[in-house]
Design a protein around this motif. Structure first.
Motif, PDB file in Angstrom:
ATOM      1  N   MET A   1      86.386  94.649  53.605  1.00 47.73           N
ATOM      2  CA  MET A   1      85.424  93.380  53.231  1.00 47.73           C
ATOM      3  C   MET A   1      86.515  92.114  53.492  1.00 47.73           C
ATOM      4  O   MET A   1      87.911  91.796  52.596  1.00 47.73           O
ATOM      5  N   ALA A   2      85.890  91.387  53.598  1.00 47.43           N
ATOM      6  CA  ALA A   2      87.210  90.103  53.536  1.00 47.43           C
ATOM      7  C   ALA A   2      87.638  89.473  52.448  1.00 47.43           C
ATOM      8  O   ALA A   2      86.394  89.426  51.265  1.00 47.43           O
ATOM      9  N   ASP A   3      88.055  88.791  52.094  1.00 52.14           N
ATOM     10  CA  ASP A   3      88.628  88.156  50.960  1.00 52.14           C
ATOM     11  C   ASP A   3      87.609  87.227  50.353  1.00 52.14           C
ATOM     12  O   ASP A   3      86.684  86.346  51.056  1.00 52.14           O
ATOM     13  N   THR A   4      87.808  86.744  49.498  1.00 54.60           N
ATOM     14  CA  THR A   4      86.928  84.949  48.411  1.00 54.60           C
ATOM     15  C   THR A   4      86.877  84.610  49.219  1.00 54.60           C
ATOM     16  O   THR A   4      85.664  83.604  49.730  1.00 54.60           O
ATOM     17  N   TYR A  50      71.839  85.516  57.291  1.00 56.91           N
ATOM     18  CA  TYR A  50      73.994  85.747  57.313  1.00 56.91           C
ATOM     19  C   TYR A  50      73.924  84.780  55.822  1.00 56.91           C
ATOM     20  O   TYR A  50      74.563  85.940  55.237  1.00 56.91           O
ATOM     21  N   ILE A  51      73.219  84.001  55.431  1.00 57.12           N
ATOM     22  CA  ILE A  51      74.008  83.263  54.133  1.00 57.12           C
ATOM     23  C   ILE A  51      72.894  83.717  52.595  1.00 57.12           C
ATOM     24  O   ILE A  51      74.073  84.422  52.109  1.00 57.12           O
ATOM     25  N   ALA A  52      72.356  84.746  52.904  1.00 55.75           N
ATOM     26  CA  ALA A  52      71.984  85.865  51.610  1.00 55.75           C
ATOM     27  C   ALA A  52      73.336  86.924  52.104  1.00 55.75           C
ATOM     28  O   ALA A  52      73.346  87.262  50.607  1.00 55.75           O
ATOM     29  N   SER A  53      73.225  87.069  52.688  1.00 57.78           N
ATOM     30  CA  SER A  53      73.914  88.374  52.829  1.00 57.78           C
ATOM     31  C   SER A  53      75.574  87.690  52.869  1.00 57.78           C
ATOM     32  O   SER A  53      76.387  88.645  51.388  1.00 57.78           O
ATOM     33  N   LEU A  54      76.204  86.710  53.325  1.00 57.43           N
ATOM     34  CA  LEU A  54      77.809  86.096  52.364  1.00 57.43           C
ATOM     35  C   LEU A  54      77.026  86.166  50.505  1.00 57.43           C
ATOM     36  O   LEU A  54      78.309  86.363  50.081  1.00 57.43           O
ATOM     37  N   LYS A  55      76.262  85.978  50.348  1.00 56.77           N
ATOM     38  CA  LYS A  55      76.082  84.992  49.120  1.00 56.77           C
ATOM     39  C   LYS A  55      76.193  86.291  47.922  1.00 56.77           C
ATOM     40  O   LYS A  55      76.498  86.598  46.966  1.00 56.77           O
ATOM     41  N   GLN A  57      77.653  89.084  48.534  1.00 58.32           N
ATOM     42  CA  GLN A  57      79.044  89.671  48.688  1.00 58.32           C
ATOM     43  C   GLN A  57      79.527  88.380  48.182  1.00 58.32           C
ATOM     44  O   GLN A  57      80.611  88.956  47.192  1.00 58.32           O
ATOM     45  N   LEU A  58      79.499  87.044  47.671  1.00 59.07           N
ATOM     46  CA  LEU A  58      80.227  86.677  46.248  1.00 59.07           C
ATOM     47  C   LEU A  58      79.504  86.606  45.354  1.00 59.07           C
ATOM     48  O   LEU A  58      80.676  86.520  44.041  1.00 59.07           O
ATOM     49  N   GLY A  59      78.748  87.284  45.512  1.00 58.51           N
ATOM     50  CA  GLY A  59      78.116  87.638  43.685  1.00 58.51           C
ATOM     51  C   GLY A  59      76.826  86.278  43.285  1.00 58.51           C
ATOM     52  O   GLY A  59      77.080  86.503  42.054  1.00 58.51           O
TER      53      GLY A  59
END
Length: 71
Positions: A1-4, A50-55, A57-59
């Protein structure tokens, strides 16, 4: 997983791409990790996922409340 920081940058780019698509620009390109994806009005839903997935992952994903029990 990528960093924040990377996830936040991707989220910003994706949200800008969604804005461009919604404003009627024909094609918007999002590039990350050597991948390039083009989004247009026809696949707006894919960009929103994609946006929902990123959100998530960022909590930042919306927390769903408990479901009502019906008997």
């Amino acid at each position: 997983m990528a960093d924040t920081a990377t996830l936040e940058a991707r989220l910003e780019n994706a949200e800008e791409a969604l804005h461009a698509v919604l404003m009627g620009e024909s094609v918007t390109v999002v590039a990350y990790d050597g991948h390039r994806t083009e989004y247009g009005p026809a696949n707006e839903a894919g960009l929103r996922r994609y946006i929902a997935s990123l959100k998530r992952q960022l909590g930042q994903g919306g927390v769903r409340g408990s479901r009502r029990v019906i008997f």
